[in-house]
Design an enzyme around this catalytic site. Structure first.
Site, mmCIF file in Angstrom:
data_model
loop_
_atom_site.group_PDB
_atom_site.id
_atom_site.type_symbol
_atom_site.label_atom_id
_atom_site.label_comp_id
_atom_site.label_asym_id
_atom_site.label_seq_id
_atom_site.Cartn_x
_atom_site.Cartn_y
_atom_site.Cartn_z
ATOM 1 N N GLU A 158 0.829 -1.210 0.000
ATOM 2 C CA GLU A 158 0.000 0.000 0.000
ATOM 3 C C GLU A 158 0.864 1.261 0.000
ATOM 4 O OE1 GLU A 158 -3.045 -0.029 -0.541
ATOM 5 O OE2 GLU A 158 -3.922 -1.885 0.205
ATOM 6 N N ASP A 182 -4.451 -9.633 -8.698
ATOM 7 C CA ASP A 182 -4.843 -8.688 -9.742
ATOM 8 C C ASP A 182 -3.712 -7.854 -10.335
ATOM 9 O OD1 ASP A 182 -4.592 -7.429 -7.296
ATOM 10 O OD2 ASP A 182 -6.510 -6.387 -7.348
ATOM 11 N N GLU A 221 -18.670 -6.315 -2.662
ATOM 12 C CA GLU A 221 -17.305 -6.819 -2.544
ATOM 13 C C GLU A 221 -17.170 -8.206 -3.153
ATOM 14 O OE1 GLU A 221 -13.956 -5.256 -0.525
ATOM 15 O OE2 GLU A 221 -15.043 -4.736 -2.356
ATOM 16 N N GLU A 270 -12.392 0.386 -9.659
ATOM 17 C CA GLU A 270 -11.981 -0.496 -10.765
ATOM 18 C C GLU A 270 -13.006 -0.549 -11.888
ATOM 19 O OE1 GLU A 270 -9.405 -1.412 -7.419
ATOM 20 O OE2 GLU A 270 -11.589 -1.266 -7.579
#
Length: 834
Positions: free
Chosen positions: A110, A257, A351, A369
C-alpha cells in the site's frame, strides 16, 4: 439512430465533466477541512482517521502511516482536473508537513502504490508544469527527494533469500524482528510482491540509482519461476522464504490482480520484451482456465479445471480495462457488461457476488476499478453506451454515498447503510477515470497518452523508457500473425459494424436480469433421472452414495469424525456424470458458503432531516417482534427523542415528548420487548436501542436479532431496531448538534435524491404488500436483557431458523468440514488489498 448517438456524445461531456469536478471538490475540501493532516477522512463523523486513536480495523490500517496519505495520493489528480493553484499549495503542504520517519509499521504494497506512487506522480506533474513556464517555477525536485527517502525506507523489506518483500516494514527502523513488529511474517500475497516494478523502476530512472529497479525485478523473476509450470498460473499467497504456495487458488481478483497488470504495464513503461512475454503466457492460461465469459472464476493452480469458488470479488473489475490494453476487446466487453448489470442491480458492485449475481459480501468501499474499465472501453470503442455506464456510477455515488462531509463507503449495498470510511484511492483513482471519461481533449492540461497509469492511477511518463523496441515493432514492413501478440490492435478495424459491441452485451444483460444460474448440460437420451443435488444429499442413504460413486465423488471418513468429499473426474462412469460431479461439488461449496455467511437481514436507519437529507445511513439489527420492516414499502419515519428513563425499563416519564416520535433507548437492565412495550404505551411510533458497550460497532461485531421475553409479543406493534455504540453515537451527536433529527426506519435506504424534494408520506403504517426477501433467512442470533447479573443478561443465545428441518441438514453439516474457507478468504482479501 446515428443522429441519436451523435447527440448523446455531444450532450454528455460538458455538464457531466463539471459534475465530476464538483464531486471531487466536495470530497477533497472536506478532507482538507476536517481531516488533514490525518491520513484519511471519516465522512460520517467529520474528522480525520489517525492510526492509534481510532479502533483498529486490522490489516486495513496498514495503509495508514501518519504521512497525510490522502493528500499525497491526490496530487496528480489535482493537476488532471486543472486545479493547478490547489496542486501548488498541496505540494508546499507535503514538503512542509509530511514526515516519513515515523515509528510505525506499514504495508509495503500500500505504501508503494499510494505514497511512493503519489510522490512520483506529483513529481511528474510538477516537472511538466515547470517546463510549461507558468507554474511551479520554484520546484527543485523536492517530491523526488522525498520519494527516494521513502524508497530507501522500503528497501529493507526486500532483504529475504527469495527477494520477495516482507509484507510490512517499520518506516523508522526497517525490518528488525519482533521489537519493531516486523520480520516475523512468512507469507505475502502475489499482488503484494508483484506490484512494485512500476514505482521502483520509475524511481531508479528518475534518480539514476538502479538499486530500486533491481530489487523489484528480482521479486518479479522469483514469482515467475514459482508459477505452476503445467497451468502457468500463480497462486494467491506465497511463502516469502521457501517460495511454496500457501493458497493455491488462482484468479484475476484480490491477491493477484495487479501482478498481471504490472507485467503488461512494465513492458509499456520500460520497453522490456521479457515482461510482455511473461504476460502473454499468463494471459493465455487465464483465458483457457479462468475466463468463462462473462464470468472470471478462480481455479486451483494444480487442477485448473477444478473451480475454487462459486463467487467473484469486485477487484477483478479492473480486468476488462487490462484486456483493452492487451487488445482483446471482445471478452472485455462481455465481462464489463456483466459487471454493469450487477452494478445496476445492486447500485454498486458488492465486494463479492455469486455466479448468479446475488450479493455474497455486501460491502462496497467506493472502489474505482469498474470506472477504470469503463473509461478504457470507451477509449477503445467510442461507444456512447459507456458514457451511460459512467453516468450511472456518478448518479449512484451522489444518491447513495454522498454525505455532508464527503462520500462514505457502503457497509451494505442491500440496505444502503454506510461505513465511516473514505479511502484515499477514491480521490486518487475514481475522479481521474470519471473526468477522463467525460472530458474532451482540450479539457486536459496534458496528453495522457504520454503516461502510463499505475494500479493507483498515478501518472508515470513514458519518456522513462530507454528502449526503442516499441518503435521498431511498428516500422516493420512485413507482419505475420505472431506480431499481434506484441501490439494493440486498432479497434476501428475490429468493429466495422457499430452494432457489434451491442450484440455482445444483449445476452449478458438478459442473464443478469433474470439472475439465472448456468443451464444444465445436455443429457443424452437414456441417461436416467437428473443428477443428485447437494441440498438433497444424505450421507446415510445408500442410493445417494451410489450416485456419488457414478459421478467420481469419494466419501472419506476422517479420524476426527468428519467426512470429506473428493472428486476424481476420471473415475466417473461417463463425461456427463463427471460434469454432474463437478456441479455437485460446486453446490456443496456454495451451500457451505451460504451457511457460513451472516444470513440475518440488517435494517437501515436513515437520517433524513437537514443537513443530512438521507445521506447518512446506519446499519441496524432487527427484532423478532413488532413491525416487520421488510414487509413495509414506506418504512416508519419520525423525529427522535431520548426516552426517560433512558433504559426504558419502567414507565416513560417524558411521554409528552415521546408521543409521535421514535424513542431512543439504552441497552441493558431489562428485556428488549419490555422496552418496546413501555415506549409504545407512551405513544412512540418506533424505538431504537443503543448499545451501552462503549466502542462496539457493526464493523467488528455481528448483528443479531433482538429476542422476545418468552411471552406472546403480538401486543408489540411498533418497530424496534438495535444500533451498536459507534453507530448510535453518530445519531446522538446529530441530535445534540441539530436538536431536531428525523429518521426513516426501513429495510433498505430510500433514494437520497428524492429526500429534499419529496418528503415521505407521513402515514407510517406498514404497507400490506409483502416484498419478497432477497435471501432466505438463516440462523438468528438473539439476545434478551434481564435484571440478572451483567455476564448473564449480556449473553447471546442461538435460535434455530424457522421452518421444517430434516436429518439431511445434519448430514450436510458434517460434509461441509473442508469448505469453511469463505470467512478466511474475506479476511485474506482485506490483507491483500482493501
Amino acid at each position: 439512430m446515428l443522429h441519436t448517438l451523435l447527440t448523446c456524445v455531444c450532450v454528455f461531456p460538458l455538464p457531466i465533466r463539471n459534475q465530476v469536478v464538483e464531486m471531487f471538490d466536495h470530497a477533497y475540501q472536506n478532507y482538507m477541512d476536517h481531516a488533514y493532516p490525518a491520513d484519511e477522512l471519516m465522512p460520517l463523523t467529520c474528522r480525520g482517521r489517525v492510526r492509534g486513536l481510532e479502533p483498529s480495523r486490522g490489516d486495513i490500517d496498514d495503509a495508514l502511516g501518519k504521512f497525510s496519505l490522502t493528500l499525497i495520493d491526490t496530487l496528480d489528480t489535482l493537476v488532471l482536473l486543472n486545479k493547478t493553484t490547489e496542486f501548488e499549495a498541496a505540494v508546499r503542504r507535503v514538503l512542509s508537513d509530511v514526515r516519513l520517519d515515523n515509528d510505525i509499521v506499514v504495508s509495503v504494497f500500500e505504501t508503494n502504490i499510494r505514497v511512493l506512487g503519489g510522490l512520483l506522480g506529483g513529481h511528474s506533474m510538477a516537472v511538466m508544469l515547470k517546463e510549461g513556464g507558468q507554474h511551479m517555477q520554484w520546484y527543485q525536485d523536492e517530491l523526488l527527494h522525498m520519494a527516494k527517502d521513502l524508497g530507501l525506507r522500503l528497501l529493507p523489506a526486500f532483504n529475504t533469500s527469495s527477494g520477495l518483500p516482507y509484507p510490512r516494514v517499520n518506516l523508522k527502523h526497517g525490518v528488525r524482528g519482533p521489537e519493531t513488529r516486523t520480520g516475523t511474517e512468512t507469507d505475502t500475497c502475489t499482488a503484494c510482491a508483484g506490484t512494485i516494478i512500476l514505482e521502483f523502476a520509475a524511481l531508479s530512472r528518475f534518480t539514476g540509482d538502479p538499486v530500486f529497479e533491481a530489487h523489484a525485478r528480482r521479486a518479479m523473476d522469483f514469482l515467475w519461476e514459482k508459477r505452476q509450470r503445467n497451468s502457468n498460473l500463480v497462486g494467491t499467497t506465497i511463502n516469502i522464504h521457501s517460495g511454496e504456495w500457501v493458497r493455491r487458488d488462482s484468479g484475476v481478483g484480490a491477491g493477484i490482480d495487479s501482478y498481471y497488470e504490472y507485467l503488461l504495464k512494465a513492458y509499456i513503461l520500460l520497453g522490456d520484451d521479457l515482461f510482455l512475454q511473461r504476460f502473454n503466457i499468463h494471459y493465455a492460461s487465464i483465458m483457457k482456465y479462468i475466463s468463462q465469459p462473462p464470468l472470471l472464476l478462480d481455479v486451483h493452480i494444480h487442477k485448473p479445471l477444478l473451480p475454487a469458488r462459486t463467487w467473484m470479488d469486485s477487484l477483478l473489475a479492473f480486468f476488462p480495462g487490462l484486456q483493452v490494453l492487451k487488445g482483446d476487446i471482445r471478452p472485455a466487453i462481455e465481462t464489463h457488461e456483466m459487471l454493469y448489470q450487477v452494478t445496476k442491480k445492486h447500485n454498486f458492485l458488492p465486494e463479492a457476488f455469486t455466479t448468479d449475481f446475488r450479493v455474497h459480501w455486501a460491502q462496497h468501499p467506493l472502489r474505482p476499478e469498474f470506472a477504470e474499465s469503463t473509461y478504457f472501453l470507451y477509449k477503445a470503442t467510442g461507444d456512447p453506451y459507456y458514457l451511460e455506464a459512467g453516468r450511472t456510477i456518478l448518479d449512484n455515488l451522489n444518491r447513495f454515498a454522498r454525505v455532508p462531509c464527503g462520500f462514505a463507503a457502503m457497509k451494505d449495498v442491500r440496505t444502503g447503510s454506510h461505513e465511516d470510511r473514505m479511502d484515499s484511492f477514491f480521490l486518487a483513482e475514481m475522479f481521474k477515470y470519471l473526468f477522463l471519461l467525460f472530458a474532451d481533449s482540450e479539457d486536459l492540461p496534458f496528453d495522457v497518452e504520454d503516461y502510463v497509469f499505475t494500479t493507483e492511477a498515478h501518472l508515470l511518463p513514458l519518456s522513462l523508457s530507454t528502449s526503442d523496441k516499441l518503435m521498431k515493432a511498428f516500422t516493420q514492413e512485413e507482419l505475420d500473425d505472431s506480431n499481434f501478440d506484441w501490439t494493440c490492435p486498432n479497434t476501428r478495424l475490429l468493429f466495422p459494424d457499430p452494432a457489434f459491441p451491442r450484440n455482445l452485451r444483449e445476452p449478458i444483460r438478459s442473464a443478469v436480469d433474470k439472475s439465472c444460474p448456468r443451464p444444465a448440460p445436455y443429457r443424452e437420451p437414456g441417461m436416467g433421472r437428473p443428477p443428485l443435488r447437494a441440498q438433497d444429499f444424505m450421507a446415510n442413504n445408500p442410493e445417494h452414495l451410489e450416485l456419488l460413486r457414478r459421478m467420481g465423488v469419494s466419501l472419506i471418513h476422517l479420524k476426527d469424525g468428519r467426512v470429506q468429499l473428493v472428486q476424481h473426474a476420471t473415475q466417473a462412469v461417463s463425461a456427463v456424470a463427471a460434469e454432474d460431479g463437478v456441479r455437485f461439488m460446486q453446490e456443496m461449496m456454495e451451500l457451505s458458503s451460504q451457511q457460513q455467511k451472516e444470513q440475518l437481514p440488517p435494517r437501515a436507519i436513515q437520517i433524513v432531516s437537514h443537513p443530512f437529507f438521507g445521506r447518512v445511513v446506519l446499519t441496524a439489527g432487527p427484532a423478532q417482534f413488532g413491525t416487520d420492516l421488510s414487509k413495509s414499502s414506506t418504512g416508519v419515519r419520525g423525529f427522535v427523542t431520548v426516552a426517560e428513563p433512558y433504559s426504558g425499563c419502567t414507565e416513560i416519564t417524558n411521554a409528552e415528548y415521546v408521543q409521535g416520535h421514535i424513542a431512543l433507548l439504552q441497552r441493558g437492565q431489562c428485556m428488549f420487548a419490555e422496552k418496546a412495550r413501555h415506549v409504545q404505551k407512551a405513544g412512540a411510533i418506533g424505538g431504537i436501542v443503543i448499545d451501552d458497550n462503549e466502542g462496539s460497532s457493526s464493523d467488528t461485531a455481528p448483528l443479531f436479532q433482538m429476542a422476545g421475553d418468552g411471552r406472546n409479543t403480538d401486543d408489540v406493534t411498533l418497530p424496534l431496531l438495535f444500533l451498536f455504540h459507534k453507530e448510535g453515537n453518530i445519531l446522538l451527536e446529530a441530535l445534540k448538534e441539530y436538536r431536531e433529527v428525523e429518521v426513516l426506519l426501513s429495510d433498505k435506504a430510500r433514494d437520497r435524491a428524492q429526500e429534499e424534494d419529496s418528503p415521505v408520506d407521513e402515514d407510517t403504517s406498514p404497507a400490506e404488500e409483502v416484498r419478497p426477501p432477497e435471501e432466505e433467512a438463516g440462523p438468528t442470533e438473539a439476545e434478551a436483557d434481564s435484571a440478572q447479573p451483567k455476564e448473564e443478561r449480556d449473553s447471546e443465545k442461538r435460535e434455530e431458523p424457522e421452518g421444517d428441518t430434516d436429518s439431511s441438514s445434519q448430514s450436510v453439516d458434517e460434509l461441509l468440514a473442508d469448505w469453511r474457507e469463505d470467512l478466511e478468504a474475506f479476511q485474506q482479501m482485506e490483507k491483500d488489498e482493501l
